[in-house]
Design a protein around this motif. Structure first.
Motif, short mmCIF file in Angstrom:
data_model
loop_
_atom_site.label_atom_id
_atom_site.label_comp_id
_atom_site.label_asym_id
_atom_site.label_seq_id
_atom_site.Cartn_x
_atom_site.Cartn_y
_atom_site.Cartn_z
N MET A 215 0.82 -1.22 0.00
CA MET A 215 0.00 0.00 0.00
C MET A 215 0.85 1.26 0.00
N LYS A 216 1.98 1.24 0.71
CA LYS A 216 2.82 2.43 0.76
C LYS A 216 3.33 2.81 -0.64
N ILE A 217 3.71 1.81 -1.41
CA ILE A 217 4.20 2.08 -2.77
C ILE A 217 3.08 2.66 -3.63
N LEU A 218 1.89 2.09 -3.51
CA LEU A 218 0.76 2.57 -4.31
C LEU A 218 0.46 4.04 -4.02
N GLN A 219 0.50 4.39 -2.73
CA GLN A 219 0.19 5.77 -2.36
C GLN A 219 1.34 6.71 -2.71
N LEU A 220 2.58 6.24 -2.57
CA LEU A 220 3.73 7.08 -2.92
C LEU A 220 3.71 7.46 -4.40
N PHE A 221 3.29 6.50 -5.24
CA PHE A 221 3.28 6.75 -6.68
C PHE A 221 1.87 7.06 -7.21
N THR A 222 0.97 7.42 -6.26
CA THR A 222 -0.41 7.83 -6.60
C THR A 222 -1.07 6.87 -7.59
N ARG A 223 -1.04 5.58 -7.26
CA ARG A 223 -1.64 4.58 -8.14
C ARG A 223 -3.00 4.13 -7.63
N GLU A 224 -3.59 4.88 -6.71
CA GLU A 224 -4.87 4.48 -6.12
C GLU A 224 -5.95 4.32 -7.19
N ALA A 225 -6.05 5.30 -8.09
CA ALA A 225 -7.12 5.26 -9.10
C ALA A 225 -6.95 4.07 -10.04
N THR A 226 -5.69 3.81 -10.44
CA THR A 226 -5.43 2.68 -11.34
C THR A 226 -5.75 1.35 -10.66
N GLU A 227 -5.29 1.19 -9.42
CA GLU A 227 -5.54 -0.06 -8.72
C GLU A 227 -7.02 -0.24 -8.38
N TYR A 228 -7.70 0.88 -8.19
CA TYR A 228 -9.15 0.82 -7.96
C TYR A 228 -9.85 0.26 -9.20
N LYS A 229 -9.42 0.70 -10.37
CA LYS A 229 -10.00 0.18 -11.61
C LYS A 229 -9.66 -1.30 -11.80
N ASN A 230 -8.42 -1.65 -11.50
CA ASN A 230 -8.03 -3.07 -11.62
C ASN A 230 -8.84 -3.95 -10.68
N PHE A 231 -9.05 -3.44 -9.46
CA PHE A 231 -9.82 -4.21 -8.49
C PHE A 231 -11.27 -4.37 -8.95
N LYS A 232 -11.82 -3.31 -9.50
CA LYS A 232 -13.20 -3.39 -9.99
C LYS A 232 -13.33 -4.45 -11.08
N ALA A 233 -12.32 -4.53 -11.95
CA ALA A 233 -12.36 -5.52 -13.04
C ALA A 233 -12.29 -6.93 -12.47
N ILE A 234 -11.37 -7.17 -11.52
CA ILE A 234 -11.25 -8.50 -10.91
C ILE A 234 -12.51 -8.86 -10.13
N ASN A 235 -13.03 -7.88 -9.40
CA ASN A 235 -14.24 -8.11 -8.62
C ASN A 235 -15.43 -8.40 -9.53
N GLU A 236 -15.45 -7.77 -10.70
CA GLU A 236 -16.54 -8.02 -11.65
C GLU A 236 -16.49 -9.46 -12.16
N ARG A 237 -15.28 -9.95 -12.45
CA ARG A 237 -15.14 -11.34 -12.89
C ARG A 237 -15.57 -12.30 -11.78
N HIS A 238 -15.21 -11.93 -10.54
CA HIS A 238 -15.62 -12.74 -9.39
C HIS A 238 -17.15 -12.79 -9.28
N LYS A 239 -17.77 -11.63 -9.45
CA LYS A 239 -19.23 -11.56 -9.38
C LYS A 239 -19.89 -12.38 -10.48
N LYS A 240 -19.33 -12.28 -11.70
CA LYS A 240 -19.90 -13.03 -12.81
C LYS A 240 -19.79 -14.54 -12.58
N GLY A 241 -18.69 -14.97 -11.97
CA GLY A 241 -18.53 -16.39 -11.66
C GLY A 241 -19.61 -16.87 -10.72
N TRP A 242 -19.88 -16.09 -9.69
CA TRP A 242 -20.93 -16.46 -8.73
C TRP A 242 -22.31 -16.35 -9.36
N LEU A 243 -22.51 -15.33 -10.19
CA LEU A 243 -23.83 -15.16 -10.83
C LEU A 243 -24.17 -16.35 -11.73
N LYS A 244 -23.14 -16.95 -12.30
CA LYS A 244 -23.40 -18.12 -13.14
C LYS A 244 -23.98 -19.25 -12.30
#
Length: 588
Positions: A215-244
């Motif tokens: 987390m320290k590296i992410l905040q130092l290099f202001t990658r919060e927005a990028t990692e938030y998008k990446n997490f949303k994509a992974i979480n969406e795949r997780h949701k689709k797996g369960w929805l199936k």
């Protein structure tokens, strides 16, 4: 049954799971007996009611009616008791089996080569050891025995129906093939869906674990927005797996309920005609059938539901056993138990590569005499730390030999070898525990008094006592309550208290504050005295004091000598390194 992804049930995997129930055979058989008893009790109330209708209600006779009511209540109470025992001990068996598998898995992982962890996801391994284990427990607590119970109940009900009225039974059974076929199709698709779900759960755990750790590296290099998008994509795949899986459930269970209701309606209509017009059925039989139909279809519906649980458990078991079956241990074929090493170290023609055909060490040979301090210097990637890893047998060399006191280290038991080598790393890892436990690593042979004495010997006692609760200060996860220099001091004490024959300092004095550096230098002088020491460092003072300096470049030894000897070599590698790096350090 072959191990094919298209197979709904892996019999070999199932047999392997069952071997873990052997220590709990009494409980296992007790649960099976409960299954039989529950099956019998499930049909007792409708059947007793049928008798009561024939003997009392139909004849308008009161004598004996109360007995049937009390008997029905007694059967219901018995069924409740056995349901409780069945549910509790089935779950108890599942947790007991998982406890044993989890212990075996963790013990197996403790012996893996470092190479395995170099290429494996920590999040995935945590998923196997925690989440997947709970799914395996569900095989027994919520899957297998539940299916056995429901199957036994269905067979008991079907038998009673056939012996009571064949024509009404045929009406009930005509819809069964449809439900059974739908169940089989449902199970096949659910297995695929659950494999996808487990994969997505593993990916999600890995992603979150890595991001929280970094987390320290992410905040130092202001990658919060990028990692938030990446997490949303992974979480969406997780949701689709369960929805199936939810989609398949949404289709199957309404169909099963619909068929149950249709069957009840047909039995009521046809049975009514048989009673009124043809006298080929009795009111009591019709009444019993209407009571038994939900009891027949409900287990079928539950079997499909519990099969989902069983499928998830089998997928999880397959993943866990894949790790258990992984052969990634260093061969511990040595038989020698060494009480003490003098400390003579010899590397002879050692070649090693982390990746095939990419040598990290190329025909490395050198000797270290007992009680000498040897410094290894060189650019990043020269192979310095690799030498330490090989000395501890974290990796297997490709060729050559490594000896201590003229004893090939492969002939010494791993535990015995590592007990005599202490390593202080640059990146110190501390557990979420007290300073004392981080020093002793819960070794019962090391007392608190010994730790305090060792701390006083190397000048760290006052520093530790300045902390709240002293030696019992909890440093929290990874030692976050301490500075990097303080963590380094703890690691020095951890190495010293074991009284090793060989001490390794792997860039242990880099990136610390000046106060900690003074303490570390004092500690270094103390713990390296009269002990074979290998120092990988960029600090000039440590290198200058070394009895021998080994200079490495690109996996090869390019120079060996003392500080003064190497400085006298014109255009020498060490002299150039000294002038570029160490001389600047002195000026600074």
């Amino acid at each position: 049954m072959t191990k094919n992804k298209e197979n709904i049930f892996d019999l070999d995997l199932f047999k392997r799971l069952f071997t873990y129930t052997k220590p709990y055979r009494k409980v296992f058989y007790g649960v099976l007996i409960s299954v039989i008893l529950i099956a019998g009790l499930s049909i007792s109330v409708p059947y007793i009611l049928k008798i009561a209708i024939d003997n009392n209600i139909k004849l308008q006779k009161e004598d004996g009616f109360l007995f049937y009511i009390i008997l029905m209540i007694g059967m219901l109470l018995l069924e409740t008791v056995f349901q409780f025992l069945f549910t509790f001990y089935a779950a108890w068996l599942g947790q007991s089996v998982v406890k044993d598998i989890r212990v075996k898995l963790f013990n197996h992982m403790l012996k893996f080569k470092m190479k395995y962890y170099d290429t494996s996801s920590v999040g995935a391994l945590i998923t196997r050891a925690v989440t997947d284990m709970e799914r395996i427990a569900d095989i027994f607590g919520q899957g297998l025995f539940m299916i056995a119970r429901d199957t036994a109940v269905m067979l008991a009900i079907a038998t009673v129906m056939l012996f009571t009225n064949i024509k009404l039974s045929l009406i009930v059974f005509v819809t069964m093939p449809i439900v059974l076929y739908a169940t089989r199709v449902f199970q096949r698709y659910m297995k695929k869906a659950f494999e996808q779900v487990r994969a997505e759960v593993s990916n999600l755990n890995s992603f979150v674990q890595e991001r929280v750790t970094g987390m320290k590296i992410l905040q130092l290099f202001t990658r919060e927005a990028t990692e938030y998008k990446n997490f949303k994509a992974i979480n969406e795949r997780h949701k689709k797996g369960w929805l199936k899986t939810i989609w398949y459930n949404s289709i199957f269970f309404p169909i099963a309920d619909f068929l149950s209701s249709i069957t009840s309606g047909l039995v009521a209509y046809v049975g009514g005609l048989m009673v009124v017009l043809y006298a080929t059925a009795s009111v009591s039989e019709l009444f019993m059938f209407i009571m038994l139909i939900p009891k027949l279809f409900r287990p079928l519906r539950q079997i499909a539901d519990k099969f989902n649980t069983l499928q998830m458990g089998m997928v999880a078991a397959k993943r866990v056993f894949k790790i258990i079956d992984t052969n990634s241990q260093i061969d511990d074929l040595g038989t020698l138990e060494v009480s003490q090493f003098n400390g003579d170290i010899t590397f002879k023609n050692v070649r090693f590569s982390y990746v095939d055909d990419e040598d990290v060490l190329k025909d490395v040979s050198f000797s270290v005499k007992a009680a000498q301090t040897v410094a290894i210097v060189g650019a990043t990637g020269a192979g310095k730390s690799t030498i330490i890893n090989l000395l501890n047998r974290f990796y297997q060399i490709n060729s050559g030999s490594i000896c201590i006191d003229n004893i090939d280290i492969t002939t010494v038991r791993l535990a015995s070898l590592r007990n005599h080598i202490a390593v202080v790393l640059q990146d110190v890892f501390l557990f979420a525990d007290t300073i004392l436990n981080n020093i002793t690593l819960n070794n019962p042979k090391i007392t608190e008094a010994q730790v305090i004495q060792a701390a006083q010997d190397i000048g760290l006692h006052d520093f530790i006592m300045s902390l709240p609760n002293g030696y019992h200060y909890n440093v929290k996860e990874r030692g976050v309550m301490l500075s990097s220099g303080q963590r380094q001091l703890i690691s020095f004490l951890r190495a010293y208290v074991t009284n090793p024959s060989i001490l390794v300092l792997d860039e242990a004095t880099s990136s610390v504050d000046s106060y900690s550096e003074q303490l570390i230098q004092t500690a270094t002088d103390k713990i390296t005295k009269d002990r074979t020491s290998i120092v990988i460092a960029h600090r000039l003072a440590t290198v200058q004091k070394a009895d021998q300096i080994i200079v490495m470049d690109a996996g090869e030894i390019v120079e060996i000598g003392t500080h003064d000897e190497l400085l006298r070599k014109k255009n020498g590698y060490y002299r150039n390194l000294y002038e570029v790096q160490f001389l600047k350090a002195e000026v600074a």
